[in-house]
Design an enzyme around this catalytic site. Sequence first.
Site, PDB file in Angstrom:
ATOM      1  N   CYS A  15       0.970  -1.215   0.030  1.00  0.00           N
ATOM      2  CA  CYS A  15       0.039   0.021  -0.002  1.00  0.00           C
ATOM      3  C   CYS A  15       1.005   1.125  -0.139  1.00  0.00           C
ATOM      4  O   CYS A  15       1.914   1.154   0.557  1.00  0.00           O
ATOM      5  CB  CYS A  15      -0.940   0.017   1.053  1.00  0.00           C
ATOM      6  SG  CYS A  15      -2.265   1.104   1.122  1.00  0.00           S
ATOM      7  N   SER A 116     -12.073   4.931  -0.966  1.00  0.00           N
ATOM      8  CA  SER A 116     -11.992   5.154   0.504  1.00  0.00           C
ATOM      9  C   SER A 116     -11.869   6.507   0.986  1.00  0.00           C
ATOM     10  O   SER A 116     -10.816   7.096   0.580  1.00  0.00           O
ATOM     11  CB  SER A 116     -10.978   4.359   1.269  1.00  0.00           C
ATOM     12  OG  SER A 116     -11.053   2.940   0.892  1.00  0.00           O
ATOM     13  N   CYS A 247     -22.147 -17.224   7.771  1.00  0.00           N
ATOM     14  CA  CYS A 247     -21.073 -16.636   7.068  1.00  0.00           C
ATOM     15  C   CYS A 247     -20.660 -17.609   5.807  1.00  0.00           C
ATOM     16  O   CYS A 247     -21.434 -18.496   5.699  1.00  0.00           O
ATOM     17  CB  CYS A 247     -19.850 -16.378   7.989  1.00  0.00           C
ATOM     18  SG  CYS A 247     -20.025 -15.116   9.429  1.00  0.00           S
ATOM     19  N   ASP A 263     -12.056 -12.237   4.399  1.00  0.00           N
ATOM     20  CA  ASP A 263     -11.126 -11.066   4.512  1.00  0.00           C
ATOM     21  C   ASP A 263     -10.889 -10.420   5.953  1.00  0.00           C
ATOM     22  O   ASP A 263      -9.860 -10.018   6.197  1.00  0.00           O
ATOM     23  CB  ASP A 263     -11.934  -9.762   3.661  1.00  0.00           C
ATOM     24  CG  ASP A 263     -10.910  -8.456   3.478  1.00  0.00           C
ATOM     25  OD1 ASP A 263      -9.601  -8.939   3.262  1.00  0.00           O
ATOM     26  OD2 ASP A 263     -11.330  -7.322   3.751  1.00  0.00           O
ATOM     27  N   CYS A 313     -29.832  -8.263  12.517  1.00  0.00           N
ATOM     28  CA  CYS A 313     -28.224  -8.271  12.714  1.00  0.00           C
ATOM     29  C   CYS A 313     -27.789  -9.840  12.563  1.00  0.00           C
ATOM     30  O   CYS A 313     -26.539  -9.867  12.315  1.00  0.00           O
ATOM     31  CB  CYS A 313     -27.699  -7.429  13.769  1.00  0.00           C
ATOM     32  SG  CYS A 313     -28.023  -8.435  15.439  1.00  0.00           S
ATOM     33  N   CYS A 317     -20.909  -9.399  12.487  1.00  0.00           N
ATOM     34  CA  CYS A 317     -19.848 -10.036  12.093  1.00  0.00           C
ATOM     35  C   CYS A 317     -18.977 -10.730  13.363  1.00  0.00           C
ATOM     36  O   CYS A 317     -18.664 -10.072  14.317  1.00  0.00           O
ATOM     37  CB  CYS A 317     -18.847  -9.187  11.297  1.00  0.00           C
ATOM     38  SG  CYS A 317     -17.327 -10.070  10.813  1.00  0.00           S
ATOM     39  N   CYS A 329     -23.437  -4.530  19.700  1.00  0.00           N
ATOM     40  CA  CYS A 329     -24.524  -4.742  19.881  1.00  0.00           C
ATOM     41  C   CYS A 329     -25.552  -3.656  20.326  1.00  0.00           C
ATOM     42  O   CYS A 329     -26.364  -3.486  19.868  1.00  0.00           O
ATOM     43  CB  CYS A 329     -24.789  -6.077  20.899  1.00  0.00           C
ATOM     44  SG  CYS A 329     -26.496  -6.466  21.296  1.00  0.00           S
TER      45      CYS A 329
END
Length: 367
Positions: A15, A116, A247, A263, A313, A317, A329
């Site tokens: 990067c 981004s 997932c 990812d 929800c 994740c 949460c």
Amino acid sequence: MTGCQVMAKPASSRCNLDCRYCFYIDKPQQPIMDDATLEGFIQQHIAAQPGPEVQFAWQGGEPTLCGLDFFRRVATLQRRYGAGKRIHNAFQTNGILLNDAWCTFFREQGWLVGISLDGPAALHDAYRVSRSGNPTHHKVLAAIEKLRAHKVSFNLLTVINRQNSRQPERMYRYLRALGTPHLQFIPLQEHDNPESVSDRQWGEFLSTVFDVWVREDIGRVFVQLFDSTLGVWCGYPSQMCSLAVTCGHAFALEANGDLYQCDHYVWPQHRLGNIHHTPLVQLNKSEAAIAFGQRKQSALSGECHACPFLHLCNGDCPKHWVNGKSALCAGYQAFFRHSAPHMRVMRDLLSHHRSPMELMALLRQSQ
């Protein structure tokens, strides 16, 4: 056959920025993806999709560091192995290297670009600086202007952190004015990162932005989380993998051909294999891939299973979990509770084949 998504990282962790919250900061740098790996991936990814459309996603690190010729080869290989399928490409970048040549390519090929940007200059530059420590906000704005000039479709991806979460209305109005109706808000939530957004901040940010959106921008600005939540209210599955029931089958591909479960889980214990040794279609249907996806349901806390917002929800994740429950949460609960009355009205409008935009007029009349 179950299809899959793959976040391809052809530049690996390379990067040209030094972001304060980068999850790649401790990972070893790999060479840029070679031609054999690229060709194998494109051929295998197309073959692994059962339907007539195939979505490619290119991310990093910073994918522009591969060079434009690399992605011209991508387009050539996709045509070679497309087998009559419709190919889509999404390209996520910090925008620093975008010029007229890149934008011409994106426009000609019909690629969607994700830029981004973490808000106005002071908020963005507090986190996203160059390797030499210089601010980058002005360069991102220049890239956005080039994308607009070339009529390239783009969206904005904004990481919500401890600082910019405190200015939700300013953030939203600023991003909304930059020329795309498509916005994604991504919470920074790393258990050991003091810049992470708290659950309270996340809920207040979403609720405040929602209050502006629901009065001014329904049908004009498309905020991923708001659209996905309305879809669930209407009986559809979440559009966001982080809020899906399970997932899995959303992989990350490193430059050397290593395939990881997600990812967010590019770690040795989550490596599924390498596409040079095992075809993607086999890795996708492997027991390990299936078990990873189902683990989200089996590991949820009892508190989550009893929650009235679980269907919205699905526990968030797992990357955000602490003892089987999302660290965000309370924020999600606050947002779902706050938005529920308006979501209910929009759902009912849609069920009667009317536009949810009518809600804006109803709110004006009630003032």
